[in-house]
Scaffold this active site. Structure first.
Site, short mmCIF file in Angstrom:
data_model
loop_
_atom_site.label_atom_id
_atom_site.label_comp_id
_atom_site.label_asym_id
_atom_site.label_seq_id
_atom_site.Cartn_x
_atom_site.Cartn_y
_atom_site.Cartn_z
CG HIS A 181 -33.19 5.63 -41.00
ND1 HIS A 181 -32.94 4.87 -40.31
CD2 HIS A 181 -31.53 5.54 -41.68
CE1 HIS A 181 -31.74 4.41 -40.08
NE2 HIS A 181 -30.89 4.39 -41.09
CG ASP B 221 -28.14 4.04 -40.17
OD1 ASP B 221 -28.70 3.42 -38.70
OD2 ASP B 221 -27.80 4.34 -41.33
CG HIS C 48 -27.11 0.41 -37.04
ND1 HIS C 48 -27.89 0.62 -38.58
CD2 HIS C 48 -26.80 -0.41 -36.85
CE1 HIS C 48 -27.65 -0.89 -38.41
NE2 HIS C 48 -26.45 -1.41 -37.12
CG ASP D 231 -32.17 2.09 -42.68
OD1 ASP D 231 -31.28 3.15 -43.17
OD2 ASP D 231 -32.27 0.94 -42.61
CG HIS E 253 -26.64 -2.00 -51.30
ND1 HIS E 253 -25.05 -1.09 -51.06
CD2 HIS E 253 -27.07 -2.24 -50.10
CE1 HIS E 253 -25.10 -1.34 -49.43
NE2 HIS E 253 -26.29 -1.44 -49.55
ZN LIG Z 1 -28.97 1.36 -39.26
ZN LIG Z 2 -29.38 3.35 -42.17
#
Ligand SMILES: [Zn+2]
Ligand SMILES: [Zn+2]
Length: 427
Positions: A60, A151, A178, A304, A308
């Site tokens: 992920h 997701d 998600h 995850d 950014h």
């Molecule tokens: Zn997510």
């Molecule tokens: Zn994610």
């Protein structure tokens, strides 16, 4: 090229391997495991201390490519993965445009070729991630995808999700969900509780996660299909999943290092780098997630990894959710779980290498003669401080910034090639 990894502690529970030995790789495969010291073109001495495990896999991550390569692209994302000891990742399809066609799947596979590791794209559940029309799973499977997910923008319509779970299952794929009810979230930015009240910001009620976790499990049970729950962060979801597994429902799930390490106290600094979705929650949640990981309710650790830019993250209240994590995942797991005696090496291999590949139906990385040489070799005792500027990821939004960690990946070997090695200055 013959490489001798001399005196390394090799740990591969599937092979019953847990001892100091020599490993020789040649022509892309593991050519020898044993006590003899044979000549090689390169010798890496583990001094009996370095640990060699099957290459890690993160099922992920978000590489933002195509569309938002100012945050990350497939090359920089893979560089972060390699630095973290990962020989494979599966990247989420919420790119711009979203990965919903064989052409876009091919774009990711083609660009990934030069990374030296396996970068496998997810495809969307619904076209354009709009939650309206299912994608053509048969075609996407032919293009090479192994799983689908919306997701980041969860499928709101339960019947559509039920059909997606059923159809992906028929095509040998799996949906990863998600779990977030956006109506309950209603603009919330951190966990709803004492901290959100103290800060005077809108909270994300835990029911947003728990209700969809329960929904997905119910939907999967109704059609006897498999489903995978993304980034579990609440004690409620842990309880729901534990009960479902006990009942024989085919559910698997994952969590990320930040959920078993931190609580929403971190948000008191009003720093958007600590904001992700689902959010950091309370000590009761943190503890439940950790326990569930140790007792097998949670199947794997993911990051995850959600890059950014500093500009994106500059305003606490309006910044997008997400944190990077590929370069700290192993070290945090070693620091928090292995060195504290809570998690064995075998279990670590299971949750960071074996289970994610199993869930996605991918070939396992194994330390055995004749297998492709796919290894992560780390120093369990090397202490280091996470300095965001030194991360390989294009974005530096690490929730572990400034943290002192114990254990660090030194060499990542994929298809017999050393695709990453930590330079002697530790950078
Ligand atoms: Zn997510
Ligand atoms: Zn994610």
């Amino acid at each position: 090229m013959r490489i001798l990894f001399k005196n390394v502690h090799a740990a591969d529970p599937l092979q019953g391997l847990d001892c100091v030995t020599n490993i020789i790789t040649e022509n892309g495969v593991i050519a020898y495991i044993g006590s003899e010291e044979k000549p090689a073109d390169r010798v890496i001495d583990g001094g009996g201390r370095l640990i060699a495990v099957p290459g890690l896999f993160d099922m992920h991550v978000h590489f933002r490519d195509p569309g938002q390569t100012q945050k990350e692209d497939i090359i920089t994302g893979a560089a972060a993965a390699k630095a973290g000891g990962f020989t494979g990742v599966a990247c989420m399809p919420n790119t711009k445009p979203p990965i919903d066609s064989p052409e876009l799947v091919k774009y990711v596979f083609d660009k990934a070729e030069e990374t030296g590791i396996r970068v496998i794209p997810y495809a969307c559940v619904t076209k354009g991630m709009e939650g309206k029309e299912l994608c053509d799973y048969e075609k996407l499977k032919k293009a090479g995808i192994v799983a689908i997910s919306d997701d980041g923008r969860p499928v709101k319509n339960a019947e559509l999700m039920r059909r997606a779970i059923e159809m992906t299952n028929q095509n040998g794929l799996i949906v990863t969900s998600h779990c977030e009810d956006l109506d309950i979230i209603n603009g919330g930015i951190i966990n709803r509780g004492e901290v959100s009240e103290k800060l005077g910001v809108r909270g994300m009620d835990r029911a947003s996660e728990d209700s969809i976790t329960a929904r997905e499990i119910t939907l999967a049970a109704s059609c006897g299909a498999r489903v995978h729950i993304c980034h579990v962060s609440t004690y409620g979801s842990v309880d729901i999943i534990r009960a479902a597994k006990r009942d024989g429902i085919r559910v698997t799930c994952e969590t990320a290092p930040h959920y078993f390490t931190y609580t929403d106290d971190k948000l008191l600094a009003r720093d958007a780098d600590y904001r992700m979705s689902p959010p950091l929650r309370t000590e009761k949640d943190r503890k439940a997630v950790e326990e569930a990981l140790l007792d097998g309710t949670i199947d794997c650790i993911i990051t995850d990894h959600a890059p950014h830019t500093a500009e994106d993250k500059s305003d606490f209240e309006t910044a997008p959710n997400g944190v990077v994590g590929l370069e700290t995942s192993l070290a945090v797991t070693l620091t928090r779980l292995y060195h504290t005696g809570k998690m064995s090496l075998a279990k670590l291999v299971e949750v960071m290498s074996v289970n994610p590949r199993k869930i996605l139906g991918l070939p396992l990385a194994e330390i055995k003669v004749g297998s492709e040489a796919d290894l992560c070799i780390f120093d369990p005792d090397l202490e280091w401080t996470v300095i965001p500027e030194k991360l390989h990821s294009r974005s530096k939004n690490s929730v572990f910034k400034g943290e002192r960690l114990k254990g660090r990946n030194l060499y990542t070997v994929c298809r017999g090639k050393i695709v990453y090695e930590l330079d002697p200055k530790g950078e």
